[in-house]
Design an enzyme around this catalytic site. Structure first.
Site, PDB file in Angstrom:
ATOM      1  N   SER A 241      -3.727  -0.678  -4.341  1.00 47.58           N
ATOM      2  CA  SER A 241      -3.923   1.095  -3.384  1.00 47.58           C
ATOM      3  C   SER A 241      -3.181   1.913  -4.444  1.00 47.58           C
ATOM      4  CB  SER A 241      -2.996   0.849  -2.149  1.00 47.58           C
ATOM      5  OG  SER A 241      -3.841  -0.143  -1.667  1.00 47.58           O
ATOM      6  N   GLY A 288      -8.956   1.060  -2.999  1.00 43.06           N
ATOM      7  CA  GLY A 288      -7.244   1.593  -4.012  1.00 43.06           C
ATOM      8  C   GLY A 288      -7.019   2.763  -4.466  1.00 43.06           C
ATOM      9  N   PRO A 331     -13.802   2.137  -1.435  1.00 38.35           N
ATOM     10  CA  PRO A 331     -12.972   3.523  -1.127  1.00 38.35           C
ATOM     11  C   PRO A 331     -12.597   3.852   0.249  1.00 38.35           C
ATOM     12  CG  PRO A 331     -14.970   3.324  -1.287  1.00 38.35           C
ATOM     13  CD  PRO A 331     -15.253   2.552  -1.856  1.00 38.35           C
ATOM     14  N   ARG A 333      -8.568   5.449   1.338  1.00 36.41           N
ATOM     15  CA  ARG A 333      -8.215   7.032   1.519  1.00 36.41           C
ATOM     16  C   ARG A 333      -8.907   7.846  -0.038  1.00 36.41           C
ATOM     17  NH1 ARG A 333      -2.608   5.904  -0.332  1.00 36.41           N
ATOM     18  NH2 ARG A 333      -3.174   3.647  -0.395  1.00 36.41           N
ATOM     19  N   TYR A 381       7.136   3.370   3.198  1.00 41.42           N
ATOM     20  CA  TYR A 381       7.274   3.322   1.074  1.00 41.42           C
ATOM     21  C   TYR A 381       7.465   4.461   0.383  1.00 41.42           C
ATOM     22  CZ  TYR A 381       2.708   0.842   3.746  1.00 41.42           C
ATOM     23  OH  TYR A 381       1.922   0.419   4.415  1.00 41.42           O
ATOM     24  N   CYS A 408      15.329   9.602  16.460  1.00 38.67           N
ATOM     25  CA  CYS A 408      16.656   8.792  16.651  1.00 38.67           C
ATOM     26  C   CYS A 408      16.884   8.358  15.595  1.00 38.67           C
ATOM     27  CB  CYS A 408      16.972   9.031  17.229  1.00 38.67           C
ATOM     28  SG  CYS A 408      18.821   8.825  17.510  1.00 38.67           S
ATOM     29  N   GLU A 409      16.568   8.543  14.016  1.00 33.35           N
ATOM     30  CA  GLU A 409      16.333   7.401  12.340  1.00 33.35           C
ATOM     31  C   GLU A 409      17.154   9.021  11.290  1.00 33.35           C
ATOM     32  OE1 GLU A 409      16.414   5.176  12.144  1.00 33.35           O
ATOM     33  OE2 GLU A 409      15.947   4.145  14.207  1.00 33.35           O
ATOM     34  N   TYR A 438      -4.032   6.484   6.805  1.00 33.21           N
ATOM     35  CA  TYR A 438      -2.967   5.862   6.579  1.00 33.21           C
ATOM     36  C   TYR A 438      -1.296   6.517   7.826  1.00 33.21           C
ATOM     37  CZ  TYR A 438      -5.210   2.453   3.940  1.00 33.21           C
ATOM     38  OH  TYR A 438      -6.671   1.693   3.323  1.00 33.21           O
TER      39      TYR A 438
END
Length: 496
Positions: A241, A288, A331, A333, A381, A408-409, A438
């Site tokens: 990708s 990709g 395709p 993305r 990612y 809360c991260e 995505y």
């Protein structure tokens, strides 16, 4: 603009690929939709609709899709591959990869523009069918398609099922006999090429969950030949990708065509046309294709990709003296990614000092009313994005900033590194580019945050294509809550 000592300090925190812009209000071409511009008040405008108007009408966060951008990229992709194949008297199919983002409206856009639709779950299949996508124009992926999913696909008349294991082949054999329906399949193959790492591995033993190795694919095809109602239509391969360039596709094509030639010689292709004649074999090389998330990204133009990939396959076929198969691509993305822009409202800002002594530097944190629940890619990612003020133009010099969410991260990062005007303040609208792929597809309800709506814009008008959730929608799933009683309690407290 002069740069003072504090500017030098913040540059130490910036990655090498990020350069300080002369204008922190600019919209980098290729990162934002082609329609994106600023109006006389400095507000971001998408397909003729100002960002403040979108926020007033739909709230924030909101994912905005430029319909013409999506359609144009879909149409352009199909035309590019048709031109490339036409130079070799070949034919192509282009499938939109629904996993990037799928809704009924988007599925219809794809069909309108001549594309097929690729799905990889019963949910995506159901959406595509409900949208009116002709079943024969659907491809069905997945490494663990359950029996009821395969049954639904066969019943619906899905054009191709991409088989991923011997167990799945056996399941299909039983299902097609029980339903007395024929089914075309592609065999997914691991070519040993990993374009994401630019490592073209020669090994046929791939440590991943998808598909067959080059050697075991032959066994899979032989088993398919023994099943009376499962027809082998061709091969499928997906190498990665966010790919820039054609080198990986060329190497993969070489290996796939070698396998294709062997199966052709053995007479293994059994798919038929609607008139009962032998169908031309299919070779699906996946998708990709990359897009620009920041101005530092340089994706290959679709015409260059199409020509390079199709020419590579044609060359490999010519060397072996065989006919060019029908080529297919998937395709996702590259069609919808750049068309999406997410709008947020700024809640708080603060500056933090990083490092010690001479290495001490300052970073601005800009908190918005969304985060990893509506865009998980930075957390998953380490994905990079671009952001700009959307409700107005900033008037102060650019400051290195990190856009963060409300979860809360500590890893709840929306845009890791960006130069934003120094006067970003609570209440401003912030736009994050290239969020069409995505983001909504991976959205969650982490911290019980409702998922935002998806809005299509075209010709100065906006409409909801996926409704946003409300807190009530989340409560409705909790079997321990009596909704009428909860509503009455809140009403008594003046909280309704």
């Amino acid at each position: 603009m002069s740069i003072d000592a504090s500017d030098h300090q913040t540059t130490r925190l910036a990655p090498e690929w990020l350069t300080e812009p002369s204008d922190p209000n600019d919209l980098a071409p290729g990162v934002w939709p082609a329609s994106a511009h600023r109006d006389a008040d400095g507000a971001l405008v998408l397909a003729g609709v100002p960002a403040p108007e979108l926020a007033r009408q739909f709230g924030t966060p909101v994912l905005v899709l430029d319909e013409d951008e999506v359609r144009s990229r879909a149409r352009g992709t199909l035309e590019a591959f048709r031109r490339a194949a036409g130079r070799h008297d070949g034919k192509v199919r282009v499938y939109y990869a629904g996993k990037a983002f799928l809704s009924a409206e988007v599925a219809r856009w794809m069909v309108d523009e001549g594309l097929n639709v690729d799905v990889c779950s019963i949910g995506e299949l159901t959406v595509a069918l409900a949208a009116g996508v002709p079943p024969r124009r659907i491809g069905f992926h997945g490494n663990n398609k359950r029996v009821f999913e395969l049954e639904r696909a066969v019943e619906a008349g899905v054009g191709t099922i991409i088989v991923d294991s011997l167990i799945e082949i056996e399941r299909l054999g039983a299902i097609t006999e029980r339903l007395d329906r024929r089914q075309n399949v592609l065999v997914r193959v691991n070519s040993g090429v990993h374009a994401d790492t630019h490592s073209f591995l020669a090994t046929a033993h791939e440590d991943q969950k998808f598909g067959f190795t080059l050697d075991s694919a032959v066994e899979a095809v032989e088993r398919i030949a023994e099943l009376p109602l499962v027809d082998f239509a061709g091969l499928h391969c997906h190498i990665g990708s966010q790919i820039f360039g054609v080198a990986g596709f060329r190497e993969s094509a070489s290996r796939l065509v070698e396998l294709h030639a062997h199966l052709l010689e053995e007479g293994r292709f059994t798919a038929l046309t609607s008139k009962g004649a032998a169908a031309k074999p299919l070779l699906n090389l996946g998708g990709g294709f990359g897009i620009a998330y920041t101005r530092a990204d340089t994706p290959s133009p679709i015409d260059e990709l199409a020509s390079g990939i199709v020419d590579a396959v044609a060359d490999e076929c010519a060397v072996r003296g065989i006919e060019l198969p029908v080529l297919a691509f998937e395709p996702g993305r590259s069609i919808i990614g750049t068309a999406g822009v997410t709008l947020y409202e700024v809640g708080t800002t603060k500056s933090v000092e990083v490092g010690e002594g001479e290495e001490r530097a300052e970073r601005r944190y800009v908190s918005v009313d969304g985060g990893m629940s509506d865009n998980a890619r930075p957390a998953l990612y380490g994905a990079q994005y671009s952001a700009r003020l959307a409700s107005r133009e900033g008037v102060e010099a650019p400051v290195l900033s990190r856009v963060v969410g409300l979860h809360c991260e500590s890893g709840d990062i929306v845009v890791d590194h960006e130069y934003l005007p120094g006067d970003v303040t609570p209440g401003d609208l912030l736009a994050v580019a290239a969020t069409g792929a995505y983001t909504a597809a991976l959205a969650s309800n982490y911290n019980h945050v409702p998922r935002p709506p998806v809005v299509a814009v075209a010709d100065g008008r906006a409409r909801i294509i996926v409704r946003g959730e409300r807190i009530e929608d989340l409560l409705a799933r909790d079997a321990g809550i009596d909704l009428p009683a909860a509503a009455e309690k809140h009403a008594g407290n003046g909280e309704a």
